[in-house]
Design an enzyme around this catalytic site. Structure first.
Site, PDB file in Angstrom:
ATOM      1  N   LYS A 112      49.965  27.061  37.468  1.00  0.00           N
ATOM      2  CA  LYS A 112      50.567  27.567  38.715  1.00  0.00           C
ATOM      3  C   LYS A 112      49.613  27.322  39.877  1.00  0.00           C
ATOM      4  O   LYS A 112      48.546  27.918  39.949  1.00  0.00           O
ATOM      5  CB  LYS A 112      50.857  29.080  38.621  1.00  0.00           C
ATOM      6  CG  LYS A 112      51.751  29.534  39.775  1.00  0.00           C
ATOM      7  CD  LYS A 112      51.572  30.956  40.196  1.00  0.00           C
ATOM      8  CE  LYS A 112      50.549  31.184  41.270  1.00  0.00           C
ATOM      9  NZ  LYS A 112      50.803  30.587  42.596  1.00  0.00           N
ATOM     10  N   GLU A 147      36.578  31.197  37.681  1.00  0.00           N
ATOM     11  CA  GLU A 147      35.741  30.585  38.721  1.00  0.00           C
ATOM     12  C   GLU A 147      36.093  31.310  40.005  1.00  0.00           C
ATOM     13  O   GLU A 147      37.191  31.126  40.546  1.00  0.00           O
ATOM     14  CB  GLU A 147      36.055  29.089  38.852  1.00  0.00           C
ATOM     15  CG  GLU A 147      35.726  28.254  37.641  1.00  0.00           C
ATOM     16  CD  GLU A 147      34.231  28.007  37.490  1.00  0.00           C
ATOM     17  OE1 GLU A 147      33.478  28.196  38.457  1.00  0.00           O
ATOM     18  OE2 GLU A 147      33.822  27.625  36.380  1.00  0.00           O
ATOM     19  N   CYS A 178      34.156  27.444  47.851  1.00  0.00           N
ATOM     20  CA  CYS A 178      33.619  28.607  47.117  1.00  0.00           C
ATOM     21  C   CYS A 178      32.096  28.636  47.116  1.00  0.00           C
ATOM     22  O   CYS A 178      31.494  29.700  47.157  1.00  0.00           O
ATOM     23  CB  CYS A 178      34.149  28.612  45.696  1.00  0.00           C
ATOM     24  SG  CYS A 178      33.861  27.065  44.847  1.00  0.00           S
ATOM     25  N   GLU A 219      32.539  37.145  51.519  1.00  0.00           N
ATOM     26  CA  GLU A 219      33.013  35.767  51.640  1.00  0.00           C
ATOM     27  C   GLU A 219      34.039  35.708  52.770  1.00  0.00           C
ATOM     28  O   GLU A 219      35.052  36.386  52.716  1.00  0.00           O
ATOM     29  CB  GLU A 219      33.664  35.367  50.314  1.00  0.00           C
ATOM     30  CG  GLU A 219      34.034  33.933  50.234  1.00  0.00           C
ATOM     31  CD  GLU A 219      34.655  33.594  48.880  1.00  0.00           C
ATOM     32  OE1 GLU A 219      35.510  34.351  48.411  1.00  0.00           O
ATOM     33  OE2 GLU A 219      34.277  32.562  48.314  1.00  0.00           O
TER      34      GLU A 219
END
Ligand code: TAP
Length: 485
Positions: free
Chosen positions: A173, A248, A282, A381
């Protein structure tokens, strides 16, 4: 506007509802995708389960599976320009990056695992003369994979390459904000000879389609790349059936600049680390921790170079920074910048939307010369082109600051003293530590996070191991040793 269906059991299927993908540079919808229901997801899992339990793929010789992967890599390479254009339209990343990084990395990842699978060996374990003990690696089973929007085709291939090479079947997905290139991979794999059901690509919301995938007890392994918040849900779902799980997740990666660093090299490397893909990366450098003695010099050089970054139309070959993925995300990044300013952070350059770009979700390359260590910009982040620079005194303080985060994805160290760089690298709690470079990831070397940045590794042989189970086969070759009863 092209309408894309669901790819299940080797066929394209319709769905009841659809959602658009918006080009972040034009703010216009340019394609529609099937919004899968939980029922559609269950159909896809049935296809993958059947393909694993009774289909040819898991039992096919590894050399044969490898050939299919390498053919898929070659077909993707033939369509490289089409994929690059699609990736740029869907994500806003500069075409220069799609052409030179995203598509070639995706091709290489499939090719690498297509080659590596032939070299996977078991071990013969000495257990005496009466038995032969040998280990073999087998596929885990049905993999449920979920990917984010920042490097869609790369991250899809980093899961599909090892998962399929090892003989698993997959339901994938993609993120709803940028599903196009993942959907395009379906035809690539079908043409390469992948049997029906081995790969199923299901678009739809995380809330409905994604959650249905997590909740399906027929999945043997979940493989997720995305935020730490959703990663927690994925891990919780996998514990219910003691399923395998790879994560991850996010990061807040520091670039640690020592007083003896080559500042010209550091400036180039840190800007690439911070602003590649508009900072939507990331492992981006999202905190510069600098020895206070060189802070002013470093900031002046960073600002001078950042002001020259060509921000604009991502289809222009000269552009090095495009728009962010969506209006909501741009607003969130601008809000974090605003908060940091209010908290006393000093903006050295940027800090808003660029002038002269009337359409598109652009944010200027932004550098803060010192931000409060409690600010969201320093701690969390932000996933945009925003770089705070903070001074520290001494190596111990720099290492402590680098480790002062719940994340542990990556870090870079900038120094001319390579022995010292290696010593500091061993003290930083992160899955990747670069010395005098940032944001370079190699498909044949392991990549992943310490702490809340993830679980397990992608890329390299470790990335293949993650999609296998070890089976130990013990063959007794001597007479039965005793009568126990
Ligand atoms: P997320 O919001 O976590 O979304 C990632 C994927 O999860 C999307 O496909 C999303 O679907 C789906 N999802 C959301 N809720 C779900 C649920 N309840 N069940 C199942 N699936 C669900 O992340 P994002 O905003 O796309 O990507 C940015 C994040 O990814 C950042 O934190 C970044 O650091 C991380 N990231 C990490 C890496 C590595 S390698 N560590 C690489 C790239 C990105 P929808 O799109 O439909 O919501």
């Amino acid at each position: 506007m092209h309408r894309h269906g669901l790819f299940i059991d080797g066929q394209w299927r319709e769905s009841r509802a659809h959602f658009p993908s918006i080009n972040p540079a034009t703010e216009e919808p340019f394609a529609e995708f099937a919004a899968a229901t939980a029922e559609d997801m269950a159909t896809a899992v049935t296809a993958a389960r059947t393909a694993f339990d009774t289909g040819p793929w898991p039992g096919m010789p590894a050399a044969e599976r490898g050939r299919v992967l390498r053919t898929a890599a070659a077909l993707l390479k033939l369509r490289a320009e089409e994929f690059a254009q699609a990736e740029t339209a869907d994500t806003g990343k500069p075409i220069f990056e799609s052409r030179s990084i995203d598509v070639p990395t995706a091709v290489d990842s499939l090719d690498y695992y297509g080659c590596l699978i032939r070299g996977v060996e078991g071990a013969a374990i000495p257990v005496g003369d009466a038995a032969i003990d040998a280990t073999v690696r087998e596929p885990v089973g049905v993999v449920g994979a979920v990917t984010p929007w920042n490097f869609p085709v790369v991250l899809a291939c980093r899961k599909l390459g090892p998962a399929l090479a090892a003989g698993n079947t997959v339901v994938l997905k993609p993120a709803s904000l940028a599903p196009l290139t993942t959907v395009m991979l379906a035809d690539v794999f079908a043409e390469a000879g992948l049997p029906p059901g081995a790969l199923n690509i299901v678009t739809g919301s995380g809330r409905e389609a994604g959650q249905a995938l997590l909740d399906d007890s027929r999945i043997d392994k979940l493989s997720f790349t995305g935020s730490t918040a959703v990663g927690r849900e994925v891990l919780a779902a996998s514990t219910r059936s003691i399923g395998r799980c790879s994560l991850e997740l996010g990061g807040k990666s520091p670039a640690v600049v020592l007083a003896d660093a080559d500042l010209d090299a550091a400036v180039e490397g840190i800007l690439f680390g911070a602003f590649l893909n508009q900072g939507e990366c990331c492992c981006a450098a999202t905190r510069v921790l600098v020895d206070g003695r060189v802070q002013d010099d470093l900031v002046a050089r960073l600002v001078a170079r950042a002001k020259k970054i060509h921000v604009g139309d991502p289809l222009d070959e000269k552009t090095r920074m495009g728009p962010l993925i969506s209006a909501d995300h741009r607003d969130a990044v601008l809000a974090a910048i605003g908060e940091a300013k209010q908290a006393g952070g000093r903006v050295a350059c940027g800090g808003g939307m660029p002038r002269g770009l009337s359409r598109g979700y652009y944010v200027e390359p932004t550098i803060f010369d010192d931000v409060p260590s409690k600010s969201r910009l320093y701690r969390e982040e932000i996933f945009g082109p925003v770089l705070p620079v903070t001074p520290f005194v001494g190596d111990d303080a720099l290492v402590a600051a680098a480790n002062d985060t719940p994340y542990g994805l990556a870090a870079s160290i900038w120094t001319r003293d390579l022995a010292k760089g290696r010593r500091l690298a061993s003290r930083i709690r992160a899955g990747t530590v670069w010395i005098n470079i940032h944001n370079f990831v190699f498909n044949n070397a392991p990549y992943g996070g310490f702490k809340q940045s993830g679980l397990g590794r992608e890329c390299g042989p470790e990335g293949l191991d993650a999609y296998t189970e070890i089976k130990n086969i013990i063959t007794w070759i001597a007479p039965q040793p005793f009568r126990w009863y």
